[in-house]
Design an enzyme around this catalytic site. Structure first.
Site: not given
Ligand code: SAH
Length: 480
Positions: A252, A274, A387
């Site tokens: 990813d 993603k 995040m």
């Protein structure tokens, strides 16, 4: 080739070492470990050499210089006295009796070279650069040392025990060689190196019986590998080994190009990356794809940023593999908080600042953060937020609402451990404005707590060139 490479069977044979210093001691140790009877000659052996006396009944010492008669019956003679007169005599006598002679650092008095070795007995790698540049051999040795798993020797002994049964099951020479390659470089070898001896054994048993019946079952497998935060130097040896073995790799966007270039060149590459708000492949589809590829007999590398079990949904992926009965192994990686902390000079815990470090994710739904604030605001702890960049404002607002000092130091580390790493430091009161001004886009790690003040001192002499620094303001120190 200037020299004939051989490994001598020296067990129970005589080796003479002339000299009592460090070089002589190394010669003694190596000859003893190969099972020789060693005699050392030196009137005044060093402390280091004296420590060796008495550890083995295969070692004898004479506190005098060697004489011609001492050479008789010796298979190997080492001169390590650094005395040219002693060396010349030793070499001449060895010639007379036919003993192989090596005088340290005197090329024209050497019948053989003492190679640099990587010892994974029974596997031993010996490296020689001729007599030209021993340093090259030593550097090469360090590289091999680093890439050859420590338990490789034990693997050789383990698979060696199956030798006769494999010979009986696979009579054709070429096929037998392929069988060995598949076994050592495939699931059985992996299981063994991962410490699962029972599983390795049953895999070999299954391989032998399918070979005996002439039916080779496809042995697909998934490697769920943590690639660390970005610097390829932070990969584990096991990660690198599996990366070089995979038939297909699923990665990813957190996995950088520097790391991808280390994957086997002819492996198929699938980007399941993603991007926030632009899902290129749903988690269920990734899990299904892993199962399908492994069922086709492929060795599938699932490469993940950081550590696969840290906010990486690695748990979900192995659940579906387990349900489908697919073999897998998980290789931990350095998680972003550790990598960013280390490269920014911010220890996540410190006796004077924080006894706890919380790893949390601030990946809220619709801008609402579902966090346990009572736990987050405790004093003397560090909060590392994954995040969290997109929700930095909500994060700061939450801290404010729960009464946290707005002077609490905060660092935002973007692209931590990579050449484009950016560190923005400030306080809860100004960190949103500062990271906005710096144009941060992520991936970014938010570190809050008084450990961030250490960055001034500890971040200064980091070895990672080319890493940018932004807005260092004076910080006060208070626990979050
Ligand atoms: N499994 C990963 C985390 C995946 S969640 C790990 O153990 O690190 C993705 C988040 O990790 C990003 O949003 C960011 O907060 C953090 N992250 C990953 N790589 C990073 C890097 N090089 N620098 C800063 N943060 C990073």
């Amino acid at each position: 080739m200037d020299y004939l490479p051989v490994f001598l069977d020296i067990r129970e044979r005589k080796v003479l070492v002339d000299g009592g210093g460090t070089v002589a001691a190394r010669r003694v140790e190596r000859a003893l470990s190969a099972g020789a009877h060693v005699t050392v000659f030196d009137p005044e052996p060093s402390e280091e050499m004296r420590l060796l006396f008495g550890v083995s009944d295969h070692l004898e010492h004479h506190a005098r210089l060697p004489a011609r008669e001492d050479i008789k019956g010796c298979a190997v003679v080492y001169g390590a006295s650094e005395d040219t007169v002693r060396d010349a005599a030793l070499h001449a006598w060895s010639r007379e009796t036919g003993a192989l002679c090596n005088i340290a650092d005197v090329t024209d008095k050497c019948d053989f070279i003492t190679p640099s070795i990587v010892d994974r007995s029974p596997v031993v790698v010996a490296i020689s650069s001729g007599s030209a540049a021993p340093v090259i051999a030593r550097i090469l040795r360090a590289r091999i040392e680093a890439t050859l798993p420590a338990s490789y020797g034990k693997l050789a002994a383990f698979v060696g025990a199956f030798r006769q049964r494999i010979a009986a099951a696979v009579s054709n020479g070429i096929e037998r060689r392929r069988f060995w390659e598949r076994m050592i470089d495939g699931p059985a070898g992996d299981f063994f190196l991962a410490g699962n001896t029972d599983r390795a054994k049953s895999q070999i048993e299954a391989d032998i019986s399918s070979a005996a019946t002439g039916r080779q079952a496809p042995t697909g497998e998934v490697y769920l590998v943590g690639a660390g935060p970005g610097d390829p130097d932070l990969l584990t040896f096991r990660a690198l080994r599996l990366m070089q073995r995979a038939d297909v790799v699923l990665y990813d966007r957190l996995v950088g190009d520097g790391i991808l270039s280390l994957v086997r060149r002819d492996a198929e590459r699938i980007n399941v990356g993603k991007l926030p708000k632009a899902h290129s492949m749903a988690q269920e589809d990734i899990s299904r794809l892993l199962v399908r590829l492994a069922s086709e007999g492929k060795r599938v590398l699932r490469l993940k940023g950081g550590d696969p079990f840290m906010f990486g949904r690695g748990g979900e992926e192995i659940e579906s593999l387990s349900e489908a009965g697919i073999d897998f192994q998980v290789v931990p990686g350095i998680t972003a908080a550790s990598g960013c902390g280390a490269y920014a000079g911010i220890p996540l815990t410190h006796r004077d600042h924080a006894q706890t470090c919380l790893f949390v994710t601030a990946h809220g739904k619709d801008g609402v953060l579902d966090l346990d604030w009572e736990v987050l605001i405790r004093p003397f702890q560090t909060v590392a937020v994954y995040m969290g960049l997109a929700n930095l404002k909500q994060l700061v607002d939450g801290f404010r609402r729960h009464g946290v000092d707005m002077g609490t130091p905060v660092a935002v580390v973007e692209n931590g451990t990579r050449p484009n790493q950016i560190i923005v430091t400030g306080q809860l009161s100004d960190i949103v404005a500062k990271s906005g001004a710096a144009g941060l886009k992520g991936p970014a790690m938010i570190i809050a707590g008084s450990v961030v003040t250490l960055h001034d001192r500890l971040g200064a002499n980091r070895p990672n060139e080319g890493i940018h620094e932004m807005s260092l303001s004076p910080l006060n120190s208070s626990g979050v």
